[in-house]
Design an enzyme around this catalytic site. Sequence first.
Site, PDB file in Angstrom:
ATOM      1  N   ASN A 133       0.801  -1.234   0.000  1.00 21.87           N
ATOM      2  CA  ASN A 133       0.000   0.000   0.000  1.00 21.87           C
ATOM      3  C   ASN A 133       0.828   1.277   0.000  1.00 21.87           C
ATOM      4  O   ASN A 133       0.374   2.314  -0.482  1.00 21.87           O
ATOM      5  CB  ASN A 133      -1.011   0.000   1.147  1.00 21.87           C
ATOM      6  CG  ASN A 133      -0.385  -0.194   2.507  1.00 21.87           C
ATOM      7  OD1 ASN A 133       0.645  -0.841   2.647  1.00 21.87           O
ATOM      8  ND2 ASN A 133      -1.004   0.367   3.524  1.00 21.87           N
ATOM      9  N   LYS A 156      11.927  -8.233   1.428  1.00 20.45           N
ATOM     10  CA  LYS A 156      10.964  -8.975   0.612  1.00 20.45           C
ATOM     11  C   LYS A 156       9.727  -8.099   0.515  1.00 20.45           C
ATOM     12  O   LYS A 156       8.964  -7.959   1.470  1.00 20.45           O
ATOM     13  CB  LYS A 156      10.594 -10.317   1.231  1.00 20.45           C
ATOM     14  CG  LYS A 156       9.548 -11.075   0.400  1.00 20.45           C
ATOM     15  CD  LYS A 156       8.893 -12.194   1.180  1.00 20.45           C
ATOM     16  CE  LYS A 156       7.826 -12.907   0.351  1.00 20.45           C
ATOM     17  NZ  LYS A 156       6.723 -12.012  -0.078  1.00 20.45           N
ATOM     18  N   HIS A 157       9.513  -7.494  -0.643  1.00 19.21           N
ATOM     19  CA  HIS A 157       8.358  -6.628  -0.825  1.00 19.21           C
ATOM     20  C   HIS A 157       7.192  -7.443  -1.380  1.00 19.21           C
ATOM     21  O   HIS A 157       7.350  -8.572  -1.839  1.00 19.21           O
ATOM     22  CB  HIS A 157       8.704  -5.492  -1.784  1.00 19.21           C
ATOM     23  CG  HIS A 157       8.063  -4.186  -1.428  1.00 19.21           C
ATOM     24  ND1 HIS A 157       6.888  -4.112  -0.724  1.00 19.21           N
ATOM     25  CD2 HIS A 157       8.421  -2.899  -1.692  1.00 19.21           C
ATOM     26  CE1 HIS A 157       6.559  -2.844  -0.554  1.00 19.21           C
ATOM     27  NE2 HIS A 157       7.476  -2.080  -1.129  1.00 19.21           N
ATOM     28  N   GLY A 208       1.644  -6.004   7.723  1.00 19.80           N
ATOM     29  CA  GLY A 208       0.654  -6.747   6.951  1.00 19.80           C
ATOM     30  C   GLY A 208      -0.527  -7.134   7.825  1.00 19.80           C
ATOM     31  O   GLY A 208      -0.815  -6.493   8.831  1.00 19.80           O
ATOM     32  N   SER A 209      -1.193  -8.201   7.442  1.00 24.52           N
ATOM     33  CA  SER A 209      -2.392  -8.647   8.152  1.00 24.52           C
ATOM     34  C   SER A 209      -2.020  -9.340   9.457  1.00 24.52           C
ATOM     35  O   SER A 209      -0.894  -9.818   9.636  1.00 24.52           O
ATOM     36  CB  SER A 209      -3.189  -9.607   7.266  1.00 24.52           C
ATOM     37  OG  SER A 209      -2.490 -10.835   7.131  1.00 24.52           O
ATOM     38  N   GLU A 230       3.824  -4.754  12.572  1.00 27.85           N
ATOM     39  CA  GLU A 230       2.829  -3.675  12.431  1.00 27.85           C
ATOM     40  C   GLU A 230       1.722  -4.242  11.573  1.00 27.85           C
ATOM     41  O   GLU A 230       1.884  -4.420  10.364  1.00 27.85           O
ATOM     42  CB  GLU A 230       3.476  -2.437  11.804  1.00 27.85           C
ATOM     43  CG  GLU A 230       2.609  -1.193  11.894  1.00 27.85           C
ATOM     44  CD  GLU A 230       1.648  -1.070  10.735  1.00 27.85           C
ATOM     45  OE1 GLU A 230       0.445  -1.394  10.926  1.00 27.85           O
ATOM     46  OE2 GLU A 230       2.073  -0.669   9.640  1.00 27.85           O
ATOM     47  N   LEU A 231       0.583  -4.546  12.215  1.00 28.62           N
ATOM     48  CA  LEU A 231      -0.466  -5.314  11.549  1.00 28.62           C
ATOM     49  C   LEU A 231      -1.692  -4.451  11.284  1.00 28.62           C
ATOM     50  O   LEU A 231      -1.656  -3.239  11.404  1.00 28.62           O
ATOM     51  CB  LEU A 231      -0.792  -6.541  12.397  1.00 28.62           C
ATOM     52  CG  LEU A 231       0.446  -7.372  12.809  1.00 28.62           C
ATOM     53  CD1 LEU A 231       0.058  -8.537  13.693  1.00 28.62           C
ATOM     54  CD2 LEU A 231       1.226  -7.849  11.582  1.00 28.62           C
ATOM     55  N   CYS A 264      -3.404   1.188   6.878  1.00 29.42           N
ATOM     56  CA  CYS A 264      -3.662   0.475   8.134  1.00 29.42           C
ATOM     57  C   CYS A 264      -4.266   1.402   9.180  1.00 29.42           C
ATOM     58  O   CYS A 264      -5.067   0.967  10.012  1.00 29.42           O
ATOM     59  CB  CYS A 264      -2.382  -0.174   8.649  1.00 29.42           C
ATOM     60  SG  CYS A 264      -0.985   0.956   8.792  1.00 29.42           S
ATOM     61  N   GLU A 361     -11.061  -5.696   9.265  1.00 27.73           N
ATOM     62  CA  GLU A 361     -10.500  -4.552   8.548  1.00 27.73           C
ATOM     63  C   GLU A 361     -10.944  -4.607   7.089  1.00 27.73           C
ATOM     64  O   GLU A 361     -10.675  -5.594   6.397  1.00 27.73           O
ATOM     65  CB  GLU A 361      -8.970  -4.562   8.613  1.00 27.73           C
ATOM     66  CG  GLU A 361      -8.333  -3.429   7.826  1.00 27.73           C
ATOM     67  CD  GLU A 361      -6.829  -3.387   7.961  1.00 27.73           C
ATOM     68  OE1 GLU A 361      -6.278  -2.282   8.121  1.00 27.73           O
ATOM     69  OE2 GLU A 361      -6.196  -4.461   7.901  1.00 27.73           O
TER      70      GLU A 361
END
Length: 457
Positions: A133, A156-157, A208-209, A230-231, A264, A361
Site C-alpha cells: 500500500n 521482501k516486498h 501486513g495482516s 505492524e499489523l 492500516c 478490517e
Amino acid sequence: MSKIEIVNPATEETITTYDVMSRKQAFAAVEASHAAFLKWRETSHEERAGMLRKIAAVLRDNADALATLMTREVGKLKKDGVTEAELCAAICEYTADTGPDALADEERTWGEGNRGVVTYQPIGVIYSIQPWNFPIYQPLRVLAAAIMAGNGCVLKHAEICTGSALRLRDLCIEAGLPEDLFQVIIIDHDTSDEVIAHDKVRAVTMTGSDGAGRHIGAKAAEALKKTVLELGSNDAYLVLEDADIETAVKFSVMGRLYNNGQTCVSAKRFVVTDSNYDAFVEAYVAQMSEIGMGDPMEEDTKLGPLSSADQRDTVAGQVEDSVKAGATVLCGGEVPDRTGAYYPATVLGDVTPGMPAYDDEIFGPVASIIRAKDDEDAMRIANDSRYGLGGGIFCTDEDHALKLARLYFDTGMVRINNFGAADPAMPFGGVKDSGYGREHGGFGIREFVNAKAIFMN
C-alpha cells in the site's frame, strides 16, 4: 523458475514480469548483506547520518518518477505518491538528525563507584517483509533505522510492487550506500520462511495482516529472532457529544479515502453519539456520495482503483456479507462496470457486531457508521475490537479528549480533531492484534540494536 506478473490496476495492462529467485539466490543476498554489514558497523554515527541525508536528496530528485511507478504498480494517486516520496526523505533526515544522540553511549555507575558504559550496537541483517500500500515508505522506514543503527537490510516486498522495491535499492546505491548492504529478494512464501531461519538474519520486521503476522512471528520465534510486527486495524473515530460536525465530517472523509482507503491507520469505524448521529450521517454521506473515481495519474482525481482485482473483490465481498447481516448501504456499495479495480466511496449504516464492517478490517474506501448512546458508550465501542493500532476523537473539549486518549483508548496512536498517516517525530505502532514494537520517533532505531553493558573497574 516461476515468474510474477505486474498488472496496472487502473488499466488492467501487464507492465512487466519478474523471475522468482531460488533459495540459493535468496541466501546469497542475505550473506552479501551480512558481509557488507561487517564493514558498515565500523562507520561512525555521523557517517551513517550523512548517508541518510544523501538518500533523502536522491529521493526528492526522483519523486515524480517514483510516484509514477507506484501509481502504475498499485493504483496510488500520483499526487499521493509525490507526498510519499517527500515523507521518505523527511524520515531519512529526521533519523539523521536524531540518530546520533539516540545511539550515543551512556555513562553509568555500578557497584562501589565503578564506571559502566551502555552502548547501542548493531546486530546484523534485518529481514524486512513489507506490503504494497505504500511501496516506498514501508521499506524505507525500516531501512532508515537499520542504516542508522549500523545494520544491513534484506527486503521482501509485496509482489505487485517489485519494481518500486528494486528502484528504491538503485536510488540508495546511487546515493552512495554500499551496494550489498541493502538487498531486495523476489521469493515465494516458503523460501521466505527459510530466510527467517537463516543464521545471518538476526531480526524480522513485518507489516501486513494479523494472520500473516502470526505466521511470521511464530517462524521467527522458532528461530529465536526478535520481531516488530505492524499489523492491520479497524480504527474507530469517535464523534462525541460536543464535536464540531463540520470538522468531524471533513477529516472523516479524508481519513477514509486517503490512499484509496488502503491504509492500516485509515479511519474505518465512525462511532457517533446519539445526539450527533443524524447531523453527522447526513453531512458525511452527502460528501462521500460526491467522490468520483478516476485516473490516478490525474491531479484532480480523488479516488483511484484498489491495488488489484483480487483486492477489489475482497472488499466487495466484505460489504456484501455485512449487508446480508443487516447493514444498510447509505451510498456506494456496488462494483462499477468499468475497466480497472475500482470500488466506489461507500458508507454503511446499522453496523453491529458480527459483521465484517464491525469486526474486521476493510482495506478499501468503505466507512462503517455505528451509533453510540453517549461518550462513554462510544469509548466502549471503540475498544470493542481485536485490533489496536490507531483511532481518533472529535471533541471540542481538548482536555476531555486528551484524558480519553491517554487513559482509555486501547491503541498505539490517537488523533484528536485531525487525521494523518505517519510523522517521523511520532512513534508508530499498535497493541492487541495490531502487533507490537514501534517505528519512527526515535523508537525504531533502538528496536534492533544490542544494548550492551560494559562493566569497567
